[in-house]
Write an enzyme that holds these catalytic residues in place. Structure first.
Site, short mmCIF file in Angstrom:
data_model
loop_
_atom_site.label_atom_id
_atom_site.label_comp_id
_atom_site.label_asym_id
_atom_site.label_seq_id
_atom_site.Cartn_x
_atom_site.Cartn_y
_atom_site.Cartn_z
CE LYS A 107 -57.89 -53.13 11.88
NZ LYS A 107 -57.86 -53.91 10.63
CB SER A 157 -59.25 -39.88 33.62
OG SER A 157 -60.10 -39.36 32.71
CE LYS A 187 -47.59 -45.24 13.27
NZ LYS A 187 -46.67 -45.77 14.26
NE ARG A 218 -68.78 -36.92 33.43
CZ ARG A 218 -67.54 -37.14 33.04
NH1 ARG A 218 -66.54 -36.82 33.82
NH2 ARG A 218 -67.27 -37.66 31.86
CD GLU A 277 -63.50 -40.81 22.49
OE1 GLU A 277 -64.64 -40.56 22.90
OE2 GLU A 277 -62.47 -40.23 22.90
CG HIS A 290 -57.71 -30.30 27.57
ND1 HIS A 290 -56.63 -30.65 28.33
CD2 HIS A 290 -58.71 -31.12 27.93
CE1 HIS A 290 -56.98 -31.66 29.13
NE2 HIS A 290 -58.22 -31.96 28.90
CB SER A 339 -66.77 -25.79 24.04
OG SER A 339 -66.55 -26.91 23.20
CD GLU A 346 -49.51 -32.80 8.66
OE1 GLU A 346 -48.42 -32.69 9.22
OE2 GLU A 346 -49.70 -32.54 7.46
P1 0O2 Z 1 -59.57 -36.88 27.75
O1 0O2 Z 1 -58.51 -36.36 28.64
O2 0O2 Z 1 -59.39 -36.43 26.33
O3 0O2 Z 1 -59.83 -38.34 27.88
P2 0O2 Z 1 -69.70 -40.09 26.40
O4 0O2 Z 1 -70.37 -40.42 27.68
O5 0O2 Z 1 -68.29 -40.62 26.35
O6 0O2 Z 1 -70.49 -40.42 25.17
P3 0O2 Z 1 -68.42 -37.61 26.52
O7 0O2 Z 1 -67.46 -38.13 27.52
O8 0O2 Z 1 -68.88 -36.18 26.71
O9 0O2 Z 1 -69.66 -38.52 26.43
O10 0O2 Z 1 -67.81 -37.84 25.10
P4 0O2 Z 1 -67.56 -36.85 23.90
O11 0O2 Z 1 -68.53 -35.74 23.91
O12 0O2 Z 1 -67.54 -37.67 22.67
O13 0O2 Z 1 -66.13 -36.22 24.20
C1 0O2 Z 1 -65.11 -36.94 24.77
C2 0O2 Z 1 -63.73 -36.37 24.45
O14 0O2 Z 1 -63.78 -35.39 23.41
C3 0O2 Z 1 -63.12 -35.64 25.63
O15 0O2 Z 1 -62.47 -36.57 26.43
C4 0O2 Z 1 -62.13 -34.70 24.93
O16 0O2 Z 1 -60.96 -35.40 24.51
C5 0O2 Z 1 -62.90 -34.30 23.70
N1 0O2 Z 1 -63.74 -33.11 23.92
C6 0O2 Z 1 -65.08 -33.06 24.00
N2 0O2 Z 1 -65.52 -31.80 24.17
C7 0O2 Z 1 -64.42 -31.02 24.23
C8 0O2 Z 1 -64.22 -29.60 24.38
O17 0O2 Z 1 -65.15 -28.80 24.52
N3 0O2 Z 1 -62.92 -29.16 24.38
C9 0O2 Z 1 -61.85 -30.01 24.23
N4 0O2 Z 1 -60.63 -29.49 24.24
N5 0O2 Z 1 -62.01 -31.35 24.09
C10 0O2 Z 1 -63.28 -31.85 24.09
P5 0O2 Z 1 -62.34 -36.38 28.00
O18 0O2 Z 1 -62.78 -37.65 28.62
O19 0O2 Z 1 -63.04 -35.13 28.46
O20 0O2 Z 1 -60.85 -36.13 28.30
#
Ligand code: 0O2
Length: 227
Positions: free
Chosen positions: A46, A75, A48, A82, A165, A181, A140, A64
């Site tokens: 979608k 994970s 693309k 959690r 997502e 990250h 952050s 991009e």
């Molecule tokens: P990965 O490896 O990317 O899968 P939720 O319960 O899902 O509503 P959650 O999990 O805190 O609450 O969701 P949120 O806040 O929407 O953020 C989820 C994803 O956003 C993370 O996935 C990261 O990809 C990214 N993200 C959120 N906060 C940060 C941050 O401070 N720094 C970076 N680099 N990425 C962030 P996962 O599951 O952590 O990891």
């Protein structure tokens, strides 16, 4: 109704046993992952298509690159642990919204919102949740637009709705998030330095955000001068 196997484990106890339990969920788990892969493909396509249409209209690409990822078993287990939900294929599908992830890296900030609006207008996509970490950055410094969408996949015998997502961000936001990250997962940062490092990362995120705004302003000036 399919029979599902439920595996419980003590919170915080992520041993090899738990990982092998997930493997034991076997076929059912693999089938669910194949549904998520198909849903990611639908969403990727979608975007693309929107990119091609946009290019035809405005002579530039708003996207991009697009990355897709399935959450790893490790994970998934950590997140279920959690949120305190027993591990079962059914719970993975119903309690998690981010097993399938599509990351859309855009050129400019306004492209992010335009693409999100275009996706929302499609009659087979349902936006279940929007988290705007651009207007409201995380403590952050993290910035991106997150959408939880539901999309149908068409299988030989049935139509299933799957959640994906979608993370939309600029190249600059992606640069920051990727490096932050990597740094965050370096566990050996001494406590006394952690606060100062967090402060510097927030500063970098703000610089990145200002640069994004400047690039958008420059693009608009060029568009205006070309009229
Ligand atoms: P990965 O490896 O990317 O899968 P939720 O319960 O899902 O509503 P959650 O999990 O805190 O609450 O969701 P949120 O806040 O929407 O953020 C989820 C994803 O956003 C993370 O996935 C990261 O990809 C990214 N993200 C959120 N906060 C940060 C941050 O401070 N720094 C970076 N680099 N990425 C962030 P996962 O599951 O952590 O990891």
């Amino acid at each position: 109704m399919q029979e599902t196997r439920e595996v419980t484990f003590a919170p915080g106890l992520l041993t090899e046993d738990v990982f092998s339990e997930l493997k034991n969920l076997g076929k059912e788990y693999m089938r669910l992952m194949s549904y998520y892969s198909s849903a990611m493909l639908e969403i990727e396509t979608k975007f693309k298509v929107l990119n091609i249409e946009f290019n035809g209209k405005f002579d530039r690409n708003p996207i991009e690159s697009i990355k897709t990822r399935l959450k790893t078993p490790k994970s998934i287990i950590e997140k279920m642990d959690r949120i305190g939900v027993p591990l079962s294929v059914e719970n993975i599908e119903h309690k998690l919204s981010d097993v399938a992830g599509v990351r859309v890296i855009c050129s400019f900030v306004d492209d992010i919102y335009r693409l999100a609006d275009m996706l929302a207008l499609q009659d087979d996509v349902y936006i279940l949740k929007t988290k705007d970490y651009i207007k409201n950055p995380k403590p952050s410094g993290y910035r991106s637009l997150h959408l939880i969408v539901e999309v149908p996949i068409f299988l030989s015998q049935e139509k299933r709705f799957m959640r994906v997502e979608v993370q939309l961000r600029t190249i600059a936001m992606d640069f920051w998030a990727s490096l932050e990250h990597k740094l965050r997962y370096k566990k050996d940062i001494p406590q006394e330095h952690a606060q100062e490092i967090a402060r510097q990362l927030i500063e970098c995120a703000e610089t990145v955000s200002r640069t994004d705004q400047q690039m958008l302003d420059i693009r608009r000036q060029i568009e205006e001068s070309g009229r």
